[in-house]
Design an enzyme around this catalytic site. Structure first.
Site, short mmCIF file in Angstrom:
data_model
loop_
_atom_site.label_atom_id
_atom_site.label_comp_id
_atom_site.label_asym_id
_atom_site.label_seq_id
_atom_site.Cartn_x
_atom_site.Cartn_y
_atom_site.Cartn_z
N LYS A 102 0.20 87.23 -23.09
CA LYS A 102 -0.12 86.80 -21.95
C LYS A 102 0.61 87.24 -20.87
O LYS A 102 0.75 87.11 -19.39
CB LYS A 102 0.65 85.20 -22.30
CG LYS A 102 -0.34 84.66 -23.62
CD LYS A 102 -1.87 84.41 -22.75
CE LYS A 102 -3.17 83.68 -24.14
NZ LYS A 102 -4.05 84.02 -23.96
N TYR B 55 2.29 87.84 -29.66
CA TYR B 55 1.14 86.96 -28.96
C TYR B 55 1.79 86.64 -27.21
O TYR B 55 1.42 86.74 -26.00
CB TYR B 55 1.38 86.03 -29.83
CG TYR B 55 0.06 84.50 -29.14
CD1 TYR B 55 -1.46 84.90 -28.10
CD2 TYR B 55 1.37 83.55 -27.94
CE1 TYR B 55 -1.15 83.36 -27.34
CE2 TYR B 55 0.39 82.86 -27.62
CZ TYR B 55 -0.46 82.90 -27.25
OH TYR B 55 -1.57 81.74 -26.75
N SER C 11 0.19 80.59 -21.32
CA SER C 11 0.44 79.75 -21.95
C SER C 11 1.86 79.39 -21.74
O SER C 11 2.49 80.42 -21.05
CB SER C 11 0.27 80.49 -23.63
OG SER C 11 1.02 79.60 -23.99
P1 NAD Z 1 -9.91 80.02 -30.35
O1 NAD Z 1 -9.45 80.77 -31.13
O2 NAD Z 1 -10.30 78.59 -30.63
O3 NAD Z 1 -10.24 80.36 -28.68
C1 NAD Z 1 -10.25 81.57 -28.84
C2 NAD Z 1 -11.70 82.35 -28.81
O4 NAD Z 1 -12.89 83.37 -28.44
C3 NAD Z 1 -13.18 82.19 -30.12
O5 NAD Z 1 -13.65 81.89 -29.40
C4 NAD Z 1 -11.87 83.94 -30.74
O6 NAD Z 1 -13.55 83.75 -31.68
C5 NAD Z 1 -13.06 84.57 -29.43
N1 NAD Z 1 -12.34 85.42 -29.09
C6 NAD Z 1 -11.25 86.21 -29.51
N2 NAD Z 1 -10.90 87.86 -29.46
C7 NAD Z 1 -12.61 88.19 -28.53
C8 NAD Z 1 -12.68 89.28 -28.43
N3 NAD Z 1 -11.84 90.88 -28.31
N4 NAD Z 1 -14.51 89.13 -28.26
C9 NAD Z 1 -15.30 88.10 -27.71
N5 NAD Z 1 -14.38 86.73 -28.61
C10 NAD Z 1 -13.33 86.85 -28.65
O7 NAD Z 1 -8.52 79.15 -29.20
P2 NAD Z 1 -8.40 78.40 -28.25
O8 NAD Z 1 -7.14 77.44 -28.48
O9 NAD Z 1 -9.89 78.18 -27.65
O10 NAD Z 1 -7.49 78.81 -26.91
C11 NAD Z 1 -8.66 79.56 -26.16
C12 NAD Z 1 -7.53 80.32 -25.13
O11 NAD Z 1 -6.53 79.77 -24.80
C13 NAD Z 1 -6.58 81.97 -25.85
O12 NAD Z 1 -6.39 82.80 -24.92
C14 NAD Z 1 -5.38 81.44 -26.46
O13 NAD Z 1 -4.90 81.86 -26.36
C15 NAD Z 1 -5.00 80.76 -25.29
N6 NAD Z 1 -3.80 79.63 -25.58
C16 NAD Z 1 -3.77 78.63 -26.62
C17 NAD Z 1 -3.09 77.52 -26.54
C18 NAD Z 1 -3.79 76.42 -28.17
O14 NAD Z 1 -2.83 75.69 -28.30
N7 NAD Z 1 -4.72 76.36 -28.61
C19 NAD Z 1 -2.17 77.45 -25.74
C20 NAD Z 1 -2.20 78.41 -24.85
C21 NAD Z 1 -2.86 78.70 -24.54
C1 UD1 Z 2 3.19 77.37 -30.95
C2 UD1 Z 2 3.36 78.65 -30.58
C3 UD1 Z 2 3.58 78.62 -29.07
C4 UD1 Z 2 1.79 78.57 -28.27
C5 UD1 Z 2 1.70 76.84 -29.17
C6 UD1 Z 2 0.68 76.47 -29.08
C7 UD1 Z 2 5.13 79.91 -32.78
C8 UD1 Z 2 6.19 79.64 -32.76
N1 UD1 Z 2 4.73 78.92 -31.36
O1 UD1 Z 2 4.00 76.83 -30.05
O2 UD1 Z 2 3.52 80.36 -28.89
O3 UD1 Z 2 1.91 78.82 -26.94
O4 UD1 Z 2 1.87 76.54 -30.07
O5 UD1 Z 2 -0.46 76.55 -29.22
O6 UD1 Z 2 4.19 78.60 -33.47
N2 UD1 Z 2 5.84 71.49 -36.47
C9 UD1 Z 2 6.18 71.02 -38.14
N3 UD1 Z 2 5.44 71.08 -38.51
C10 UD1 Z 2 3.96 72.29 -38.72
C11 UD1 Z 2 3.89 72.71 -37.80
C12 UD1 Z 2 4.27 72.16 -36.59
O7 UD1 Z 2 7.45 70.50 -37.98
O8 UD1 Z 2 3.54 72.25 -40.20
C13 UD1 Z 2 6.99 71.54 -35.08
C14 UD1 Z 2 7.20 72.81 -34.64
O9 UD1 Z 2 8.29 72.81 -35.57
C15 UD1 Z 2 7.22 72.27 -33.05
C16 UD1 Z 2 5.82 70.75 -33.10
O10 UD1 Z 2 5.33 70.49 -34.63
O11 UD1 Z 2 8.03 71.62 -33.26
C17 UD1 Z 2 5.32 71.68 -32.23
O12 UD1 Z 2 4.82 72.74 -33.19
P1 UD1 Z 2 3.17 73.66 -32.49
O13 UD1 Z 2 2.01 72.79 -33.10
O14 UD1 Z 2 3.44 74.99 -33.29
O15 UD1 Z 2 3.67 74.15 -31.27
P2 UD1 Z 2 4.45 75.41 -30.99
O16 UD1 Z 2 5.69 75.07 -31.39
O17 UD1 Z 2 5.31 74.54 -29.25
#
Ligand code: NAD
Ligand code: UD1
Length: 348
Positions: free
Chosen positions: A157, A153, A129
């Site tokens: 990572k 969190y 991430s």
């Molecule tokens: P998500 O929660 O929708 O998907 C994660 C999946 O993993 C879920 O379906 C959950 O049921 C499963 N899971 C969690 N722990 C498990 C375990 N111990 N065994 C088996 N299954 C398990 O999240 P996502 O948004 O699809 O994210 C996927 C990956 O990408 C995550 O590792 C997350 O940290 C990373 N990531 C997400 C974002 C974002 O904004 N969505 C940003 C950066 C990184």
């Molecule tokens: C969040 C996570 C980050 C993760 C990323 C992608 C935190 C502190 N960080 O960051 O670890 O990698 O998501 O999933 O949670 N905002 C509002 N109102 C809301 C929600 C968000 O104004 O209800 C604003 C936030 O202040 C920010 C922007 O929207 O400026 C994006 O927020 P968000 O979607 O939570 O993503 P990140 O802040 O990038």
């Protein structure tokens, strides 16, 4: 027969979209997910969307920390590679329950790596991430920026990235691509799969989406006094389909004999403010999003966006979609599935 890929967390938001792109690309795909933050309906919809390729999808519900179950799976199937999404991802929850995050994310990954190594499958793509850049001092973020975790969190990572670098140093047969995602949003254009967060969404666009369908009265905008174009926080939003395609590019990279353990940003390289994102969503949905302004959210960075040069050059991948398409597809998903995959009476 196509290559066989194990996708951990493949029922989740990014995982389900990636599994669809894998199937359409001809990969045999096996999903392991404990469904802690996902629904099996996502898996069945992916199967349908994939048409004839849907028969190449198999799903197993178990926890990654269940080593005997994972051992059994690896002894029955020879995997060419693993894409590892499974993990918990809510920053606030990780601050309140750090051990839950360390156990789930770190133990799950260690068990996976042990079983992969024991079965000679040493090709991995991992969901890292942009959080590993902490509060970047400048933008765009390039991959050589100093790494810094600012919450549990983020530390999971960073630790997993370091574990991957260590196992590659110890055994150069490992080939690992660490993908640092920026802010994934949007949904598959069919509106059949999308993000379905449990409880109150932490992230901006899932919250906006729930306001648009009438589940929440207003969006709280955290911080209007940043040194940005309109005072609100700036992020690099990326369409989830572009992100999914980035994983196919990463899998191809694993065929490069020179690859060791390498890391890439997946973003668009463009910064968009909260107000700009809300305006784009209002345009796409035709819905007014009521706004309440509030102070900055603790721990938030001001401006974060990616340098995309390394991924373009070395993965031969570039995001195709802009915020209008992201909002269009997010709204299509939200309007067809206002309560996500589950019935309204079983949600919060
Ligand atoms: P998500 O929660 O929708 O998907 C994660 C999946 O993993 C879920 O379906 C959950 O049921 C499963 N899971 C969690 N722990 C498990 C375990 N111990 N065994 C088996 N299954 C398990 O999240 P996502 O948004 O699809 O994210 C996927 C990956 O990408 C995550 O590792 C997350 O940290 C990373 N990531 C997400 C974002 C974002 O904004 N969505 C940003 C950066 C990184
Ligand atoms: C969040 C996570 C980050 C993760 C990323 C992608 C935190 C502190 N960080 O960051 O670890 O990698 O998501 O999933 O949670 N905002 C509002 N109102 C809301 C929600 C968000 O104004 O209800 C604003 C936030 O202040 C920010 C922007 O929207 O400026 C994006 O927020 P968000 O979607 O939570 O993503 P990140 O802040 O990038």
């Amino acid at each position: 027969m196509g290559k066989s890929v194990l996708v951990t967390g493949g029922a989740g938001y990014i995982g389900s979209h990636t599994v669809l792109q894998l199937l359409l690309g001809g990969y045999e795909t096996v999903v392991v997910d404990n469904l802690d933050n996902a629904s099996e309906i996502a898996v069945s919809r992916v199967k349908q969307l994939a048409g004839d390729f849907g028969r190449n999808l198999n799903f197993h519900q178990f926890d990654l920390r269940d080593k005997p179950a994972l051992e059994k799976l690896f002894s029955e199937t020879k995997f060419d590679a693993v894409i590892h999404f499974a993990g918990l991802k809510a920053v606030g929850e990780s601050v309140a329950k750090p051990l839950l995050y360390y156990d789930n994310n770190l133990t799950g990954t260690i068990v996976l790596l042990e079983v992969m190594g024991a079965h000679g499958c040493k090709n991995l793509v991992f969901s890292s991430s942009a959080t590993v850049y902490g509060w970047p001092k400048k933008v765009p973020c390039t991959e050589d920026f100093p790494l810094q975790a600012v919450n549990p969190y983020g530390r999971t990572k960073l630790f997993i990235e370091e574990i991957c670098r260590d196992i590659h140093r110890a055994d150069p047969e490992w080939k690992i691509v660490l993908l640092r995602y920026f802010n994934p949003v949007g949904a598959h254009p069919s509106g059949e799969i999308g993000e379905d967060p449990r409880g109150i969404p932490n992230n901006l666009m899932p919250f906006v989406q729930q306001v648009a369908v009438g589940r929440r009265p207003a969006l709280t905008v955290y911080g209007t006094d940043y040194s940005t174009k309109d005072g609100t926080g700036v992020r690099d939003y990326i369409h989830v389909i572009d992100l999914a395609d980035g994983h196919i590019a990463a899998l191809r990279k694993l065929d490069d004999p020179k690859i060791g353990c390498d890391f890439f940003n997946l973003g668009t390289g463009k910064g968009t403010s909260v107000f700009e994102m809300v305006a784009a969503f209002e345009k796409a949905s035709g819905k007014k999003i009521p706004i309440v302004t509030a102070g900055r959210r603790p721990g938030d960075a001001e401006i974060v966006y990616a340098s995309t040069e390394k991924a373009e050059r070395e993965l031969n991948w570039k995001a195709k979609y802009g915020i209008d398409e992201m909002c269009r597809d997010q709204w299509n998903w939200a309007s067809k599935n206002p309560y996500g995959y589950v019935a309204p009476d079983s949600t919060n």
